[in-house]
Enzyme design. Structure first.
Site, PDB file in Angstrom:
ATOM      1  N   SER A 115      21.582  23.665   5.828  1.00  0.00           N
ATOM      2  CA  SER A 115      21.686  22.205   5.736  1.00  0.00           C
ATOM      3  C   SER A 115      21.454  21.727   4.317  1.00  0.00           C
ATOM      4  O   SER A 115      21.807  20.609   3.980  1.00  0.00           O
ATOM      5  CB  SER A 115      20.628  21.547   6.618  1.00  0.00           C
ATOM      6  OG  SER A 115      20.709  22.016   7.914  1.00  0.00           O
ATOM      7  N   HIS A 130      29.061  24.163   6.631  1.00  0.00           N
ATOM      8  CA  HIS A 130      28.004  23.383   7.286  1.00  0.00           C
ATOM      9  C   HIS A 130      28.581  22.622   8.477  1.00  0.00           C
ATOM     10  O   HIS A 130      29.186  21.565   8.327  1.00  0.00           O
ATOM     11  CB  HIS A 130      27.392  22.421   6.244  1.00  0.00           C
ATOM     12  CG  HIS A 130      26.258  21.621   6.744  1.00  0.00           C
ATOM     13  ND1 HIS A 130      25.904  20.400   6.212  1.00  0.00           N
ATOM     14  CD2 HIS A 130      25.369  21.846   7.745  1.00  0.00           C
ATOM     15  CE1 HIS A 130      24.861  19.915   6.858  1.00  0.00           C
ATOM     16  NE2 HIS A 130      24.523  20.770   7.786  1.00  0.00           N
ATOM     17  N   GLU A 141      31.260  20.436   6.613  1.00  0.00           N
ATOM     18  CA  GLU A 141      31.075  20.212   5.173  1.00  0.00           C
ATOM     19  C   GLU A 141      31.221  21.581   4.500  1.00  0.00           C
ATOM     20  O   GLU A 141      30.468  22.507   4.804  1.00  0.00           O
ATOM     21  CB  GLU A 141      29.657  19.639   4.962  1.00  0.00           C
ATOM     22  CG  GLU A 141      29.433  18.932   3.668  1.00  0.00           C
ATOM     23  CD  GLU A 141      27.999  18.371   3.549  1.00  0.00           C
ATOM     24  OE1 GLU A 141      27.074  18.858   4.247  1.00  0.00           O
ATOM     25  OE2 GLU A 141      27.809  17.458   2.743  1.00  0.00           O
ATOM     26  N   ASN A 196      23.236  15.555   4.349  1.00  0.00           N
ATOM     27  CA  ASN A 196      21.782  15.381   4.480  1.00  0.00           C
ATOM     28  C   ASN A 196      21.156  14.595   3.340  1.00  0.00           C
ATOM     29  O   ASN A 196      20.083  14.025   3.500  1.00  0.00           O
ATOM     30  CB  ASN A 196      21.118  16.741   4.641  1.00  0.00           C
ATOM     31  CG  ASN A 196      21.316  17.229   6.059  1.00  0.00           C
ATOM     32  OD1 ASN A 196      21.018  16.515   7.007  1.00  0.00           O
ATOM     33  ND2 ASN A 196      21.864  18.411   6.212  1.00  0.00           N
TER      34      ASN A 196
HETATM   35  P1  NAD Z   1      16.988  27.258  15.339  1.00  0.00           P
HETATM   36  O1  NAD Z   1      15.549  27.284  15.022  1.00  0.00           O
HETATM   37  O2  NAD Z   1      17.460  26.551  16.568  1.00  0.00           O
HETATM   38  O3  NAD Z   1      17.591  28.756  15.418  1.00  0.00           O
HETATM   39  C1  NAD Z   1      17.377  29.712  14.413  1.00  0.00           C
HETATM   40  C2  NAD Z   1      17.611  31.085  15.003  1.00  0.00           C
HETATM   41  O4  NAD Z   1      17.566  32.038  13.938  1.00  0.00           O
HETATM   42  C3  NAD Z   1      16.527  31.514  16.013  1.00  0.00           C
HETATM   43  O5  NAD Z   1      17.154  31.898  17.219  1.00  0.00           O
HETATM   44  C4  NAD Z   1      15.849  32.687  15.325  1.00  0.00           C
HETATM   45  O6  NAD Z   1      15.402  33.686  16.234  1.00  0.00           O
HETATM   46  C5  NAD Z   1      16.981  33.206  14.445  1.00  0.00           C
HETATM   47  N1  NAD Z   1      16.539  34.048  13.337  1.00  0.00           N
HETATM   48  C6  NAD Z   1      15.446  33.911  12.526  1.00  0.00           C
HETATM   49  N2  NAD Z   1      15.412  34.918  11.625  1.00  0.00           N
HETATM   50  C7  NAD Z   1      16.503  35.702  11.853  1.00  0.00           C
HETATM   51  C8  NAD Z   1      17.004  36.886  11.253  1.00  0.00           C
HETATM   52  N3  NAD Z   1      16.392  37.501  10.245  1.00  0.00           N
HETATM   53  N4  NAD Z   1      18.147  37.423  11.763  1.00  0.00           N
HETATM   54  C9  NAD Z   1      18.776  36.843  12.818  1.00  0.00           C
HETATM   55  N5  NAD Z   1      18.344  35.706  13.424  1.00  0.00           N
HETATM   56  C10 NAD Z   1      17.218  35.142  12.949  1.00  0.00           C
HETATM   57  O7  NAD Z   1      17.700  26.654  14.027  1.00  0.00           O
HETATM   58  P2  NAD Z   1      19.055  25.802  13.931  1.00  0.00           P
HETATM   59  O8  NAD Z   1      18.740  24.358  14.133  1.00  0.00           O
HETATM   60  O9  NAD Z   1      20.121  26.460  14.750  1.00  0.00           O
HETATM   61  O10 NAD Z   1      19.382  25.972  12.370  1.00  0.00           O
HETATM   62  C11 NAD Z   1      20.041  27.113  11.875  1.00  0.00           C
HETATM   63  C12 NAD Z   1      20.652  26.785  10.540  1.00  0.00           C
HETATM   64  O11 NAD Z   1      21.602  25.722  10.697  1.00  0.00           O
HETATM   65  C13 NAD Z   1      19.625  26.286   9.504  1.00  0.00           C
HETATM   66  O12 NAD Z   1      20.003  26.741   8.228  1.00  0.00           O
HETATM   67  C14 NAD Z   1      19.765  24.779   9.605  1.00  0.00           C
HETATM   68  O13 NAD Z   1      19.399  24.105   8.427  1.00  0.00           O
HETATM   69  C15 NAD Z   1      21.260  24.641   9.856  1.00  0.00           C
HETATM   70  N6  NAD Z   1      21.701  23.398  10.520  1.00  0.00           N
HETATM   71  C16 NAD Z   1      20.962  22.854  11.530  1.00  0.00           C
HETATM   72  C17 NAD Z   1      21.423  21.684  12.142  1.00  0.00           C
HETATM   73  C18 NAD Z   1      20.689  21.063  13.302  1.00  0.00           C
HETATM   74  O14 NAD Z   1      21.039  19.942  13.718  1.00  0.00           O
HETATM   75  N7  NAD Z   1      19.709  21.730  13.888  1.00  0.00           N
HETATM   76  C19 NAD Z   1      22.632  21.087  11.732  1.00  0.00           C
HETATM   77  C20 NAD Z   1      23.366  21.692  10.702  1.00  0.00           C
HETATM   78  C21 NAD Z   1      22.884  22.855  10.099  1.00  0.00           C
END
Ligand code: NAD
Length: 294
Positions: free
Chosen positions: A117, A138, A150, A188
Protein backbone atom coordinates in the site's frame (compact mmCIF):
# COMPACT_ATOMS: atom_id res chain seq x y z
CA UNK A 1 1.10 -17.29 -17.86
CA UNK A 2 1.35 -19.04 -14.48
CA UNK A 3 1.31 -16.79 -11.46
CA UNK A 4 1.99 -16.97 -7.73
CA UNK A 5 0.37 -14.87 -5.02
CA UNK A 6 2.21 -14.57 -1.71
CA UNK A 7 -0.08 -14.07 1.30
CA UNK A 8 -3.63 -15.44 1.49
CA UNK A 9 -5.06 -12.70 3.73
CA UNK A 10 -7.58 -9.96 2.92
CA UNK A 11 -5.87 -9.00 -0.36
CA UNK A 12 -4.05 -12.17 -1.38
CA UNK A 13 -7.16 -14.33 -1.59
CA UNK A 14 -8.94 -11.64 -3.63
CA UNK A 15 -5.99 -11.36 -6.06
CA UNK A 16 -5.82 -15.16 -6.45
CA UNK A 17 -9.60 -15.24 -7.01
CA UNK A 18 -9.45 -12.68 -9.86
CA UNK A 19 -6.48 -14.30 -11.63
CA UNK A 20 -7.94 -17.81 -11.36
CA UNK A 21 -11.35 -16.63 -12.55
CA UNK A 22 -9.66 -15.16 -15.64
CA UNK A 23 -8.01 -18.47 -16.51
CA UNK A 24 -4.57 -18.14 -14.90
CA UNK A 25 -3.08 -21.12 -13.07
CA UNK A 26 -2.50 -19.59 -9.64
CA UNK A 27 -0.27 -20.73 -6.79
CA UNK A 28 -1.41 -19.23 -3.47
CA UNK A 29 1.37 -19.21 -0.87
CA UNK A 30 1.23 -18.39 2.84
CA UNK A 31 3.37 -19.34 5.85
CA UNK A 32 0.13 -20.08 7.71
CA UNK A 33 -1.92 -23.09 6.59
CA UNK A 34 -4.84 -21.62 8.55
CA UNK A 35 -4.65 -18.44 6.40
CA UNK A 36 -4.62 -20.60 3.27
CA UNK A 37 -7.69 -22.54 4.39
CA UNK A 38 -9.52 -19.34 5.31
CA UNK A 39 -8.41 -17.69 2.05
CA UNK A 40 -9.70 -20.50 -0.15
CA UNK A 41 -12.96 -20.64 1.86
CA UNK A 42 -13.39 -16.89 1.30
CA UNK A 43 -12.84 -17.30 -2.44
CA UNK A 44 -15.50 -20.06 -2.44
CA UNK A 45 -17.99 -17.80 -0.59
CA UNK A 46 -17.30 -14.86 -2.90
CA UNK A 47 -17.81 -17.10 -5.95
CA UNK A 48 -21.12 -18.30 -4.43
CA UNK A 49 -22.21 -14.66 -4.16
CA UNK A 50 -21.41 -14.21 -7.86
CA UNK A 51 -23.45 -17.32 -8.70
CA UNK A 52 -26.39 -15.95 -6.67
CA UNK A 53 -26.19 -12.74 -8.74
CA UNK A 54 -26.06 -14.87 -11.93
CA UNK A 55 -22.66 -13.40 -12.87
CA UNK A 56 -21.02 -16.84 -13.13
CA UNK A 57 -22.15 -20.48 -13.21
CA UNK A 58 -21.45 -23.41 -10.84
CA UNK A 59 -19.03 -24.73 -13.49
CA UNK A 60 -17.14 -21.38 -13.47
CA UNK A 61 -16.79 -21.68 -9.69
CA UNK A 62 -15.40 -25.19 -9.97
CA UNK A 63 -12.91 -24.33 -12.70
CA UNK A 64 -11.78 -21.19 -10.81
CA UNK A 65 -11.12 -23.19 -7.63
CA UNK A 66 -9.38 -25.92 -9.65
CA UNK A 67 -6.87 -23.38 -10.98
CA UNK A 68 -5.74 -22.52 -7.43
CA UNK A 69 -3.04 -24.60 -5.70
CA UNK A 70 -1.93 -23.75 -2.16
CA UNK A 71 1.62 -23.88 -0.76
CA UNK A 72 3.23 -23.17 2.60
CA UNK A 73 6.78 -23.38 1.19
CA UNK A 74 7.82 -20.40 -0.96
CA UNK A 75 10.38 -22.29 -3.07
CA UNK A 76 7.76 -24.83 -4.16
CA UNK A 77 5.17 -22.24 -5.16
CA UNK A 78 7.33 -19.90 -7.27
CA UNK A 79 9.69 -22.08 -9.27
CA UNK A 80 7.69 -22.18 -12.53
CA UNK A 81 5.79 -18.92 -12.60
CA UNK A 82 6.15 -15.90 -14.90
CA UNK A 83 4.67 -13.41 -12.41
CA UNK A 84 4.68 -13.20 -8.61
CA UNK A 85 2.38 -10.83 -6.76
CA UNK A 86 3.43 -10.37 -3.16
CA UNK A 87 0.54 -9.55 -0.78
CA UNK A 88 2.08 -10.46 2.58
CA UNK A 89 1.85 -8.35 5.73
CA UNK A 90 2.72 -4.64 5.28
CA UNK A 91 6.19 -4.68 6.82
CA UNK A 92 9.31 -3.37 5.09
CA UNK A 93 11.79 -5.91 6.54
CA UNK A 94 9.49 -8.79 5.64
CA UNK A 95 9.03 -7.60 2.05
CA UNK A 96 12.79 -7.05 1.58
CA UNK A 97 13.41 -10.59 2.82
CA UNK A 98 10.72 -12.10 0.57
CA UNK A 99 12.01 -10.25 -2.54
CA UNK A 100 15.61 -11.27 -1.82
CA UNK A 101 14.44 -14.89 -1.69
CA UNK A 102 12.24 -14.56 -4.78
CA UNK A 103 15.19 -13.23 -6.77
CA UNK A 104 17.11 -16.43 -6.15
CA UNK A 105 14.13 -18.81 -6.45
CA UNK A 106 12.32 -17.52 -9.57
CA UNK A 107 13.38 -17.86 -13.21
CA UNK A 108 15.39 -14.77 -14.30
CA UNK A 109 12.62 -13.35 -16.51
CA UNK A 110 9.86 -13.63 -13.88
CA UNK A 111 8.26 -10.26 -13.04
CA UNK A 112 8.09 -9.58 -9.30
CA UNK A 113 5.14 -7.38 -8.33
CA UNK A 114 4.09 -6.17 -4.91
CA UNK A 115 0.66 -5.18 -3.67
CA UNK A 116 2.18 -2.96 -0.98
CA UNK A 117 0.00 0.00 0.00
CA UNK A 118 2.87 2.38 0.64
CA UNK A 119 6.36 0.86 0.89
CA UNK A 120 8.89 2.10 -1.69
CA UNK A 121 8.96 -0.08 -4.82
CA UNK A 122 12.50 1.19 -5.44
CA UNK A 123 13.61 -0.03 -2.00
CA UNK A 124 11.93 -3.42 -2.51
CA UNK A 125 13.52 -3.70 -5.98
CA UNK A 126 16.95 -3.01 -4.50
CA UNK A 127 16.67 -6.29 -2.55
CA UNK A 128 16.87 -8.05 -5.96
CA UNK A 129 19.23 -8.12 -8.92
CA UNK A 130 16.34 -7.47 -11.33
CA UNK A 131 15.15 -3.97 -10.35
CA UNK A 132 13.88 -3.43 -13.92
CA UNK A 133 11.43 -6.33 -13.39
CA UNK A 134 10.01 -5.18 -10.03
CA UNK A 135 6.78 -3.16 -10.01
CA UNK A 136 3.88 -2.15 -7.76
CA UNK A 137 0.53 -3.73 -8.60
CA UNK A 138 -1.74 -2.19 -5.99
CA UNK A 139 -5.18 -3.79 -6.06
CA UNK A 140 -8.06 -2.27 -4.07
CA UNK A 141 -10.13 -4.04 -1.44
CA UNK A 142 -12.33 -6.05 -2.14
CA UNK A 143 -10.29 -7.13 -5.16
CA UNK A 144 -13.02 -9.01 -7.09
CA UNK A 145 -15.25 -5.92 -6.97
CA UNK A 146 -12.98 -2.86 -7.15
CA UNK A 147 -11.97 -1.73 -10.61
CA UNK A 148 -8.77 0.22 -9.98
CA UNK A 149 -5.24 -1.18 -9.99
CA UNK A 150 -2.62 1.46 -9.13
CA UNK A 151 0.49 0.52 -11.13
CA UNK A 152 3.60 1.93 -9.48
CA UNK A 153 6.86 2.28 -11.39
CA UNK A 154 9.97 2.02 -9.24
CA UNK A 155 13.01 4.12 -10.15
CA UNK A 156 14.37 1.31 -12.35
CA UNK A 157 11.17 -0.40 -13.56
CA UNK A 158 11.41 -0.85 -17.33
CA UNK A 159 8.87 0.46 -19.86
CA UNK A 160 8.39 -3.10 -21.14
CA UNK A 161 7.49 -4.50 -17.70
CA UNK A 162 5.17 -1.55 -17.00
CA UNK A 163 3.41 -2.15 -20.34
CA UNK A 164 3.08 -5.92 -19.66
CA UNK A 165 1.53 -5.30 -16.23
CA UNK A 166 -0.81 -2.56 -17.51
CA UNK A 167 -2.09 -4.93 -20.24
CA UNK A 168 -2.41 -7.80 -17.76
CA UNK A 169 -4.54 -5.66 -15.43
CA UNK A 170 -6.80 -4.81 -18.39
CA UNK A 171 -7.13 -8.55 -19.17
CA UNK A 172 -8.41 -9.00 -15.62
CA UNK A 173 -11.19 -6.48 -16.40
CA UNK A 174 -9.53 -3.80 -14.27
CA UNK A 175 -8.54 -0.20 -14.96
CA UNK A 176 -4.80 0.24 -14.39
CA UNK A 177 -3.48 3.72 -13.56
CA UNK A 178 0.25 4.45 -13.73
CA UNK A 179 1.83 6.48 -10.92
CA UNK A 180 5.36 7.17 -9.65
CA UNK A 181 7.02 5.79 -6.56
CA UNK A 182 6.65 8.14 -3.57
CA UNK A 183 5.39 7.16 -0.10
CA UNK A 184 1.70 6.21 -0.17
CA UNK A 185 1.69 6.56 -4.00
CA UNK A 186 -1.58 8.35 -4.89
CA UNK A 187 -4.41 6.30 -3.35
CA UNK A 188 -3.16 6.18 0.23
CA UNK A 189 -1.45 9.57 0.18
CA UNK A 190 -4.92 11.05 -0.16
CA UNK A 191 -7.03 8.44 1.68
CA UNK A 192 -4.95 7.88 4.83
CA UNK A 193 -4.76 11.54 5.99
CA UNK A 194 -8.58 11.58 5.76
CA UNK A 195 -8.92 8.38 7.82
CA UNK A 196 -6.34 9.66 10.33
CA UNK A 197 -8.23 12.97 10.65
CA UNK A 198 -11.49 11.08 11.25
CA UNK A 199 -9.77 9.14 14.07
CA UNK A 200 -8.32 12.40 15.45
CA UNK A 201 -11.85 13.90 15.38
CA UNK A 202 -13.10 10.96 17.45
CA UNK A 203 -10.05 11.18 19.77
CA UNK A 204 -10.77 14.90 20.33
CA UNK A 205 -14.38 13.99 21.17
CA UNK A 206 -15.76 16.29 18.48
CA UNK A 207 -18.29 13.58 17.57
CA UNK A 208 -18.98 9.86 17.97
CA UNK A 209 -18.22 7.02 15.55
CA UNK A 210 -21.67 6.99 13.92
CA UNK A 211 -21.82 10.78 13.64
CA UNK A 212 -18.40 11.04 11.94
CA UNK A 213 -19.25 8.29 9.46
CA UNK A 214 -22.73 9.71 8.80
CA UNK A 215 -21.32 13.17 8.01
CA UNK A 216 -18.92 11.72 5.46
CA UNK A 217 -21.44 9.27 3.96
CA UNK A 218 -24.38 11.63 3.57
CA UNK A 219 -22.47 14.89 3.32
CA UNK A 220 -19.74 13.81 0.91
CA UNK A 221 -21.54 10.93 -0.82
CA UNK A 222 -18.90 8.44 0.32
CA UNK A 223 -20.28 4.88 0.16
CA UNK A 224 -18.67 4.10 3.53
CA UNK A 225 -17.63 6.38 6.42
CA UNK A 226 -13.85 6.72 7.08
CA UNK A 227 -13.97 4.84 10.42
CA UNK A 228 -15.85 1.93 8.90
CA UNK A 229 -13.43 1.97 5.96
CA UNK A 230 -10.46 1.89 8.38
CA UNK A 231 -11.98 -1.17 10.09
CA UNK A 232 -12.44 -2.77 6.70
CA UNK A 233 -8.85 -2.07 5.54
CA UNK A 234 -7.42 -3.20 8.92
CA UNK A 235 -6.23 -0.71 11.56
CA UNK A 236 -2.76 -2.30 11.55
CA UNK A 237 -2.53 -1.75 7.79
CA UNK A 238 -3.66 1.91 8.20
CA UNK A 239 -1.04 2.44 10.94
CA UNK A 240 1.75 0.92 8.82
CA UNK A 241 0.87 3.11 5.84
CA UNK A 242 0.78 6.29 7.95
CA UNK A 243 4.16 5.38 9.48
CA UNK A 244 5.67 4.85 6.02
CA UNK A 245 4.42 8.30 4.90
CA UNK A 246 5.51 9.92 8.19
CA UNK A 247 9.02 8.44 7.87
CA UNK A 248 9.23 9.00 4.11
CA UNK A 249 8.21 12.67 4.03
CA UNK A 250 9.43 13.60 7.56
CA UNK A 251 6.25 15.65 7.80
CA UNK A 252 4.17 15.67 11.05
CA UNK A 253 0.94 15.92 9.06
CA UNK A 254 1.18 12.14 8.51
CA UNK A 255 1.79 11.28 12.21
CA UNK A 256 -0.68 8.53 13.19
CA UNK A 257 -3.30 9.52 15.79
CA UNK A 258 -2.39 8.10 19.26
CA UNK A 259 -5.84 6.47 19.41
CA UNK A 260 -5.03 4.44 16.27
CA UNK A 261 -1.67 3.41 17.75
CA UNK A 262 -3.36 2.32 21.00
CA UNK A 263 -6.07 0.34 19.24
CA UNK A 264 -3.52 -1.59 17.17
CA UNK A 265 -1.43 -2.32 20.29
CA UNK A 266 -4.62 -3.56 21.99
CA UNK A 267 -5.28 -5.96 19.09
CA UNK A 268 -8.40 -4.08 17.90
CA UNK A 269 -7.70 -4.32 14.17
CA UNK A 270 -11.21 -3.91 12.73
CA UNK A 271 -13.23 -6.53 10.84
CA UNK A 272 -10.43 -9.13 10.81
CA UNK A 273 -10.06 -9.16 14.63
CA UNK A 274 -13.81 -8.81 15.34
CA UNK A 275 -13.58 -5.28 16.77
CA UNK A 276 -12.35 -1.85 15.75
CA UNK A 277 -14.47 1.30 15.72
CA UNK A 278 -17.42 -1.09 15.28
CA UNK A 279 -18.18 -4.46 16.87
CA UNK A 280 -18.11 -7.41 14.44
CA UNK A 281 -18.64 -10.18 17.01
CA UNK A 282 -22.01 -11.14 15.53
CA UNK A 283 -21.79 -9.81 11.97
CA UNK A 284 -19.18 -8.55 9.47
CA UNK A 285 -21.41 -5.50 8.93
CA UNK A 286 -20.68 -2.26 10.80
CA UNK A 287 -24.03 -2.24 12.59
CA UNK A 288 -22.92 -1.90 16.21
CA UNK A 289 -20.42 0.67 17.51
CA UNK A 290 -17.61 -0.93 19.56
CA UNK A 291 -18.43 -0.93 23.32
CA UNK A 292 -15.33 1.27 23.78
CA UNK A 293 -16.98 4.12 21.86
CA UNK A 294 -20.70 3.59 22.54
P1 NAD B 1 -3.46 -9.59 5.99
O1 NAD B 1 -2.91 -9.35 7.33
O2 NAD B 1 -4.93 -9.80 5.81
O3 NAD B 1 -2.74 -10.86 5.29
C1 NAD B 1 -1.34 -11.00 5.23
C2 NAD B 1 -1.02 -12.46 5.00
O4 NAD B 1 0.39 -12.57 4.77
C3 NAD B 1 -1.32 -13.36 6.22
O5 NAD B 1 -2.15 -14.43 5.80
C4 NAD B 1 0.05 -13.84 6.66
O6 NAD B 1 0.04 -15.16 7.18
C5 NAD B 1 0.82 -13.78 5.34
N1 NAD B 1 2.27 -13.75 5.50
C6 NAD B 1 3.03 -13.10 6.43
N2 NAD B 1 4.34 -13.35 6.21
C7 NAD B 1 4.42 -14.17 5.12
C8 NAD B 1 5.50 -14.77 4.42
N3 NAD B 1 6.77 -14.62 4.78
N4 NAD B 1 5.20 -15.56 3.35
C9 NAD B 1 3.91 -15.77 2.98
N5 NAD B 1 2.84 -15.21 3.61
C10 NAD B 1 3.09 -14.42 4.67
O7 NAD B 1 -2.95 -8.35 5.09
P2 NAD B 1 -3.65 -7.69 3.82
O8 NAD B 1 -4.62 -6.65 4.28
O9 NAD B 1 -4.10 -8.76 2.87
O10 NAD B 1 -2.41 -6.89 3.19
C11 NAD B 1 -1.47 -7.53 2.36
C12 NAD B 1 -0.75 -6.49 1.54
O11 NAD B 1 -1.70 -5.79 0.73
C13 NAD B 1 -0.05 -5.42 2.39
O12 NAD B 1 1.14 -5.03 1.75
C14 NAD B 1 -1.06 -4.29 2.40
O13 NAD B 1 -0.48 -3.02 2.59
C15 NAD B 1 -1.64 -4.41 0.99
N6 NAD B 1 -2.99 -3.84 0.78
C16 NAD B 1 -3.95 -3.99 1.74
C17 NAD B 1 -5.22 -3.45 1.50
C18 NAD B 1 -6.34 -3.62 2.49
O14 NAD B 1 -7.41 -3.00 2.31
N7 NAD B 1 -6.20 -4.46 3.50
C19 NAD B 1 -5.50 -2.79 0.29
C20 NAD B 1 -4.48 -2.68 -0.67
C21 NAD B 1 -3.22 -3.22 -0.41
Amino acid sequence: MNIAVIGAGTMGNGIAHVFAQHGYKTNLIDISSESLEKGVATIGKNLDRMIAKELITDADKESTLNRITTFTVLSEGVKEVQLVIEAATENTELKLKIFGELDTLCPPDTILATNTSSISITQIAAATKRADRVIGMHFMNPVPIMNLVEIIRGYNTSDKVTHTIMELAKNLGKTPTEVNDYPGFVANRILMPMINEAIETLYNKVAGVTEIDTVMKLGMAHPMGPLQLADFIGLDVCLSILNVMYDGFKNPKYAPCPLLVNMVMAGKLGVKSGEGFYDYSTSRKAEKVSPQFS
